[in-house]
Design an enzyme around this catalytic site. Structure first.
Site, PDB file in Angstrom:
ATOM      1  N   LYS A  76       0.860  -1.183   0.000  1.00  0.00           N
ATOM      2  CA  LYS A  76       0.000   0.000   0.000  1.00  0.00           C
ATOM      3  C   LYS A  76       0.898   1.235   0.000  1.00  0.00           C
ATOM      4  O   LYS A  76       1.929   1.254   0.702  1.00  0.00           O
ATOM      5  CB  LYS A  76      -0.887  -0.041   1.242  1.00  0.00           C
ATOM      6  N   SER A 151      -9.560   1.622   3.084  1.00  0.00           N
ATOM      7  CA  SER A 151      -8.711   2.375   2.186  1.00  0.00           C
ATOM      8  C   SER A 151      -7.673   1.514   1.461  1.00  0.00           C
ATOM      9  O   SER A 151      -7.088   1.983   0.485  1.00  0.00           O
ATOM     10  CB  SER A 151      -7.991   3.483   2.952  1.00  0.00           C
ATOM     11  N   SER A 175      -9.693  -0.738   7.303  1.00  0.00           N
ATOM     12  CA  SER A 175      -9.132  -0.586   5.955  1.00  0.00           C
ATOM     13  C   SER A 175      -8.431  -1.803   5.364  1.00  0.00           C
ATOM     14  O   SER A 175      -8.093  -1.790   4.189  1.00  0.00           O
ATOM     15  CB  SER A 175      -8.168   0.589   5.924  1.00  0.00           C
TER      16      SER A 175
END
Ligand code: GLN
Length: 482
Positions: A76, A151, A175
């Site tokens: 990420k 996210s 997330s």
């Protein structure tokens, strides 16, 4: 070859059936094939990856057996990687190149991982749909008109679309678990303190944890062995013995107690999601688990407490982006104050600004006691709820989200609706306990996740239960129809 799990890839690589260069090239061929549609990445590190693959092949030839040796992994884009961009999908960090590696990046390197690229996310991890990315929204591989969740939606979509073997994400309020559930992959948020946050760009420091997104629970166990453990560079990383998580894969669930929280099934859930979750609880019963009803009475206050605490911490964490130290700086300014203002006005997206303003408000004098302090008190009550419930059971089962992946744009105008959908995931962050999402069925043709939550530092029980479930079901091996 791109469909492989970590366990499978490891065997193929160690037995020299394939090389890491071949596997990495296959992965980039897959990325070239589907990335136009999915858009899971912010940027790829193709050349570096091929070099890492060559190095891994040399290490394998020399007889080394590191757990991720030669295996393509995605990160990420809020996990620092030395020498390549770390953007947090924000304009303000668009050109930021980290001068050092996050501890997890170092640990992956040591374990031999090949880093294929950095995945898209909601800006600074604030959001549940990936639509808050400065760059582009990522699409759900199961239905390209739908969001992948957030996210860590880039990471979940990349794993689901077989653009990497596994990925790392971060989870402040869901997330990792929510996008895992939306994309039909396994996502584990470890206990707060289990994994070092050094080099993880901070959103809400008392809630943030890094964790794996994988195709199976067995792969999550391998990833946890690599990334977990005390780190002298993060004072909040806990000095607690790191078990071999793959051992938990051998254990049986017979006689283990599964807590079903009454309040998590009291309405507001899409009926098909509820059905899939209830059926998976029946499956766990048929495997020998004993269900007990438990109560988490402060659930109703979790969303409010979370959004006060998370925004408060975000407002202070993000004050460092001022156009001076690093990142974007406005072209338009005639004074220092004006430079700060314009940089932040131009550099941050709408959602990030909304949270900075909310956070500044709840911390301001006169409101601090009424909001922030009250939020912290509620947090303590929620933590106690879990401690009480987990005295009566080993693992708690619940839905991850009230509904499956929604359409792009559908909830963009209504932040409150978006926040309310975090109801099942944020409590685990407030309490600091480990929680995992595993694929457990389908609703309207879209994947549904089952959430398993456990005692502090007992990721092993989640792994035992999740793995047993995956040995008897095949939801986790269903293919997104790309
Ligand atoms: N959806 C939640 C939020 O917007 C969780 C985000 C996260 O875990 N990073 O804050």
């Amino acid at each position: 070859m791109h469909r492989t799990t970590i366990t499978q890839a490891r065997e193929l690589l160690q037995n020299k059936k394939i090389s890491s260069v071949q596997l990495t090239e296959a992965m980039f061929a897959r990325i070239d094939q589907v990335e136009d549609k999915v858009q899971a990445f912010v940027h790829l590190t193709r050349e570096k990856a091929l070099q890492q693959a060559k190095d891994a092949d040399a290490r394998i030839a020399a007889g080394e057996e590191a757990p991720l040796l030669g295996i393509p992994i995605a990160l990420k884009d809020l996990i620092c990687t030395e020498g390549s961009r770390t953007t947090c999908s924000s304009k303000i960090l668009d050109q930021f190149v980290s001068p050092y590696n996050a501890t997890v990046t170092e640990r992956l390197n040591k374990a031999g991982a090949v880093i294929v690229g950095k995945t898209n996310m909601d800006e600074f991890a604030m959001g549940s749909s990936n639509e808050n990315s400065h760059y582009h929204p990522t699409k759900n591989p199961w239905d390209l008109d739908r969001v992948p969740g957030g996210s860590s939606g880039g990471s979940s979509a990349a794993v689901s679309a077989h653009e990497c073997v596994a990925a790392l994400g971060s989870d402040t309020g869901g997330s990792i678990r929510q996008p895992a559930s939306f994309c039909g992959v396994t996502g584990l948020k470890p206990t707060y303190g289990r994994v070092s946050r050094f080099g993880l760009v901070a959103f809400a420091s008392s809630l943030d944890q890094i964790g794996p997104l994988t195709k199976t629970v067995a792969d999550a166990a391998t990833m946890m062995n690599v990334i977990g453990g005390k780190d002298p560079r993060d004072s909040t990383s806990a000095d607690v013995a790191l078990p071999d998580f793959t051992r938990a894969l051998q254990k049986d669930v017979k006689g283990m107690k599964l807590g079903i929280p009454r309040e998590y099934f009291s309405g507001g859930i899409n009926p098909a999601v509820e059905k899939a979750v209830q059926e998976s609880i029946r499956t766990l019963e048929s495997l020998g688990m004993q269900t007990v009803e438990v109560s988490l009475p402060h659930l109703d206050y979790a969303v409010a407490a979370y959004y006060i605490i998370a925004c408060a911490e975000a407002s202070t964490n993000l004050s460092r982006y001022d156009g001076v130290k690093y990142g974007y700086r406005t072209e338009k300014s005639d004074s220092l104050v004006n430079m700060y203002e314009n940089t932040r006005e131009e550099g941050f997206g709408e959602e990030v600004k909304r949270r900075i303003i909310l956070g500044t408000f709840v911390l301001s004098s006169g409101y601090y006691d009424a909001y922030y302090l009250k939020g912290q008190k509620v947090r303590t009550l929620i933590k106690q709820d879990f401690e009480n419930a987990l005295e009566q059971c080993d693992v708690i089962a619940s839905p991850v989200t009230p509904y499956p992946a929604f359409k792009l744009g559908e909830k963009l105008d209504d932040p409150l609706q978006m926040y309310l959908a975090d109801i099942y995931t944020i409590s685990a962050n407030l309490a600091g306990i480990p929680a995992m999402s595993i694929p457990c069925g389908f609703a309207e043709g879209l994947p549904v996740g089952l959430q398993l939550m456990g005692k502090h530092f007992d990721e092993s029980s989640l792994i035992t239960v999740g793995h047993k479930f995956q040995q008897t079901t095949d939801f986790h091996s269903q293919e997104a129809p790309l």
